[in-house]
Design a protein around this motif. Structure first.
Motif, PDB file in Angstrom:
ATOM      1  N   ASP A  73       0.846  -1.199   0.000  1.00  0.00           N
ATOM      2  CA  ASP A  73       0.000   0.000   0.000  1.00  0.00           C
ATOM      3  C   ASP A  73       0.875   1.240   0.000  1.00  0.00           C
ATOM      4  OD1 ASP A  73      -1.900   2.043   0.760  1.00  0.00           O
ATOM      5  OD2 ASP A  73      -3.202   0.386   1.372  1.00  0.00           O
ATOM      6  N   ARG A  74       0.536   2.191  -0.853  1.00  0.00           N
ATOM      7  CA  ARG A  74       1.368   3.408  -0.894  1.00  0.00           C
ATOM      8  C   ARG A  74       1.329   4.155   0.436  1.00  0.00           C
ATOM      9  NH1 ARG A  74      -1.354   8.418  -3.132  1.00  0.00           N
ATOM     10  NH2 ARG A  74       0.770   9.034  -3.594  1.00  0.00           N
ATOM     11  N   ASN A  75       0.287   3.883   1.218  1.00  0.00           N
ATOM     12  CA  ASN A  75       0.175   4.584   2.499  1.00  0.00           C
ATOM     13  C   ASN A  75       1.277   4.237   3.495  1.00  0.00           C
ATOM     14  OD1 ASN A  75      -1.954   6.416   2.279  1.00  0.00           O
ATOM     15  ND2 ASN A  75      -3.433   4.745   2.332  1.00  0.00           N
ATOM     16  N   PHE A 111       4.156   4.832   3.007  1.00  0.00           N
ATOM     17  CA  PHE A 111       5.133   5.918   2.853  1.00  0.00           C
ATOM     18  C   PHE A 111       4.570   7.234   3.388  1.00  0.00           C
ATOM     19  CE2 PHE A 111       6.089   2.642  -0.243  1.00  0.00           C
ATOM     20  CZ  PHE A 111       7.446   2.440  -0.018  1.00  0.00           C
ATOM     21  N   PRO A 129       1.782   9.951   0.260  1.00  0.00           N
ATOM     22  CA  PRO A 129       0.408   9.463   0.132  1.00  0.00           C
ATOM     23  C   PRO A 129      -0.555  10.065   1.157  1.00  0.00           C
ATOM     24  CG  PRO A 129       1.798   7.786   1.131  1.00  0.00           C
ATOM     25  CD  PRO A 129       2.697   8.907   0.766  1.00  0.00           C
ATOM     26  N   VAL A 169       9.766   5.355  -4.431  1.00  0.00           N
ATOM     27  CA  VAL A 169       8.475   5.700  -5.056  1.00  0.00           C
ATOM     28  C   VAL A 169       7.928   4.568  -5.948  1.00  0.00           C
ATOM     29  CG1 VAL A 169       7.392   7.246  -6.769  1.00  0.00           C
ATOM     30  CG2 VAL A 169       8.643   8.216  -4.822  1.00  0.00           C
ATOM     31  N   GLN A 211       5.403   2.151  -4.454  1.00  0.00           N
ATOM     32  CA  GLN A 211       4.049   2.542  -4.031  1.00  0.00           C
ATOM     33  C   GLN A 211       3.034   1.794  -4.891  1.00  0.00           C
ATOM     34  OE1 GLN A 211       3.226   6.702  -3.561  1.00  0.00           O
ATOM     35  NE2 GLN A 211       5.128   7.113  -2.445  1.00  0.00           N
ATOM     36  N   GLU A 212       2.124   1.090  -4.246  1.00  0.00           N
ATOM     37  CA  GLU A 212       1.056   0.315  -4.922  1.00  0.00           C
ATOM     38  C   GLU A 212       1.625  -0.809  -5.796  1.00  0.00           C
ATOM     39  OE1 GLU A 212      -2.618   1.174  -4.471  1.00  0.00           O
ATOM     40  OE2 GLU A 212      -1.373   1.767  -2.794  1.00  0.00           O
TER      41      GLU A 212
END
Ligand code: AHR
Length: 522
Positions: free
Chosen positions: A38-40, A42, A85, A405, A408-409
């Motif tokens: 999950d990008r969250n 970061f 994010p 980066v 992310q996702e």
């Protein structure tokens, strides 16, 4: 003569150890993809603490520092580049003393910040300014509501003010303050460290509070209600103290028996890298001993996540509840001459390695750890950015976030390697760490951390089933373990391009000691 020969032999041995590279075979198993990263994970954290918000983000509209509606442009541009994010705000301990009404409208209430240095809190950076900042960096807000000294009604009104599109008095007030359309608040933290600065509650008392806030603090945003729900995140454990096992148990058992009228989507975990709270390590001017000790300490994150995940699995085998590591990072002694309440510390190559090790732990636990917030974004603790009036410098940790980066996702892909251990002064830790993932861009991404501060690593990359043709990316290393970027020398620790060599049909990546490397593999 014998003595001379002996010393010569020792010098030669050290030289050989330092100059030879440790060979590491690393295999990526693309046939067994894991969970989504999950990008969250970061995410960032910006508390009203020291120069974190005032000066770090907010300089005011009349400042000579170039700004957009009071928010400094250099910081905005730097943060956009790391694709933040979400940002957790306004605290921290500060959140449980924050009353949102003091920070809206033309007349702001000047108050105090008793948690952090007892300084004046001008409330000039309030709800609208925070959400403008979020908008300017293309991020999402993670609001922490006040449980410690606030009420469910106060928090409920804040959310009505923010999210309703109905013509209520609060919505009209929001429009009068410049924002007619409702805001989207995707993440809501209910209190902060309620076992300590957030009110010194027992787990049972907090669970009772959480149920009330979960019931009454509503999201009225019509778009968000349709697309996805606002995630309510409960206070969870803090650090490795065994009493927090019980806290997680109480919260998860409570959730298991939840009714239609309340629910929880996340449980937070706070864990700082500190060895001795009464005598913290220094952030600069340290050597290999302290490098090894701190990195060993930070790896405890893995065990902590596993222990709490195991309790969560008992009550939530489907992993509906996210473990949200919303405060993590290194906490060192305040820099000499700084206000101790402002938590100012330097950020070195050790912190870059530390950040990579933690992010890799989150990625390996991506099925449960779906959000994390490093503490803190600017000028406080393990910061991405440091500012001094008009000057700004990007830290080694910033560059790690930038290099990651592409993760992310992405989708986690298992890797196998055995590089043995690195030992200094009786402190032993794995010499190398690595993760792989399939990015949103369809590429295979690999991160390899060479923890060893003396020996290079020669990594042979194997893809199970196919042959790797090339690997290209960036690497971050530094002359010394405590190398930093300063306002005068901002480019001591910056990423450099790296590419693998093809030797005898094999793909070899040569990594410098104490380095963090991210490459895409063809
Ligand atoms: O990040 C600094 C402080 O550490 C936060 O305010 C608190 O939640 C934690 O104890």
């Amino acid at each position: 003569m014998r003595k001379f020969l002996l010393s010569f032999a020792v010098i030669c041995a050290v030289f050989v150890a330092n100059s030879t590279a440790q060979k590491v075979e690393l295999t990526v198993d693309t046939s067994k993809p894991g969970a989504k990263i999950d990008r969250n994970i970061f995410g960032q954290f910006a508390e009203h603490l020291g120069y974190g918000v005032y000066e770090g983000i907010w300089v005011g509209k009349d400042s000579k520092i170039p700004n957009t509606r009071g928010i400094r442009n250099d910081v905005i541009n730097a943060l956009k580049a790391i694709k933040v994010p979400n940002v957790r705000w306004p605290g921290g301990c500060f959140a449980d003393e924050y009353h949102w009404r003091k920070g809206i409208g033309a007349k702001r209430v000047v108050t105090l910040n008793p948690n952090w240095g007892g300084v004046i809190e001008p409330n000039t950076f309030g709800t609208h300014e925070f959400l403008d900042f979020i908008n300017q960096i293309d991020s999402e807000p993670y609001l922490s509501v006040n449980v410690g000294s606030g009420t469910p009604q106060e928090a409920a009104e804040w959310l009505e003010y923010l999210t309703t599109d109905q013509p209520t008095d609060l919505a009209k007030e929001r429009a009068a303050n410049g924002h007619p359309t409702p805001y989207k608040i995707p993440y809501l933290g209910i209190g902060n460290e309620s076992w300590d600065c957030g009110g010194n509650m027992t787990a049972e008392t907090y669970l009772g509070e959480f149920k009330k806030y979960s019931r009454f603090v509503r999201d009225f945003n019509p778009v968000q209600q349709k697309d996805n729900q606002m995630l309510k995140i409960a206070v969870g454990p803090g650090g490795g103290d065994p009493r927090f096992m019980e806290w997680t148990e109480v919260m998860m058992k409570g959730w298991k028996n939840h009714t239609w009228s309340w629910d929880m989507q996340g449980l937070s975990l706070h864990n700082y890298t500190v060895i001795n709270w009464a005598d913290k390590h220094k952030s600069v001017g340290f050597g290999e001993k302290e490098y090894a000790e701190i990195l060993k300490e930070t790896l405890k994150m893995d065990d902590l996540i596993n222990k709490h995940s195991a309790i969560m699995d008992k009550y939530d085998p489907q992993k509906k509840i996210a473990l949200v590591v919303d405060e993590w990072g290194a906490w060192y002694a305040p820099l000499p001459g700084s206000n101790p309440g402002f938590l100012v510390q330097q950020n070195s190559q050790r912190d870059a390695v530390l950040a990579a090790l933690n992010i890799n732990i989150f990625a390996r636990n991506a099925d449960r750890v779906r959000m994390a917030n490093i503490a803190q974004m600017i000028n406080v603790l393990q910061a991405m950015i440091m500012t001094d009036k008009e000057k700004m410098v990007l830290t080694p940790t910033y560059y790690v976030f930038k290099m990651y980066v592409p993760f992310q996702e992405s989708t986690f892909i298992p890797v196998k390697f055995d590089a043995g251990n690195y030992t200094y002064n009786g402190v032993t830790l794995p010499r190398v760490d690595a993760i792989a993932a399939k990015g949103k861009d369809g590429k295979l991404w690999l991160e390899i951390t060479n923890v060893d501060p003396n020996q290079k690593a020669e990594v042979e990359i194997n893809l199970s089933g196919t042959t790797a043709k090339s690997a290209v990316g960036e690497t971050l290393t530094a002359p010394k373990v405590d190398s930093v970027n300063s306002f005068d020398k901002p480019n001591t620790v910056v990423p450099k391009p790296i590419s693998a060599k093809v030797t005898n049909g094999k793909l070899i990546l040569n990594l410098e000691p104490k380095s963090v490397t991210v490459v895409s593999v063809e």
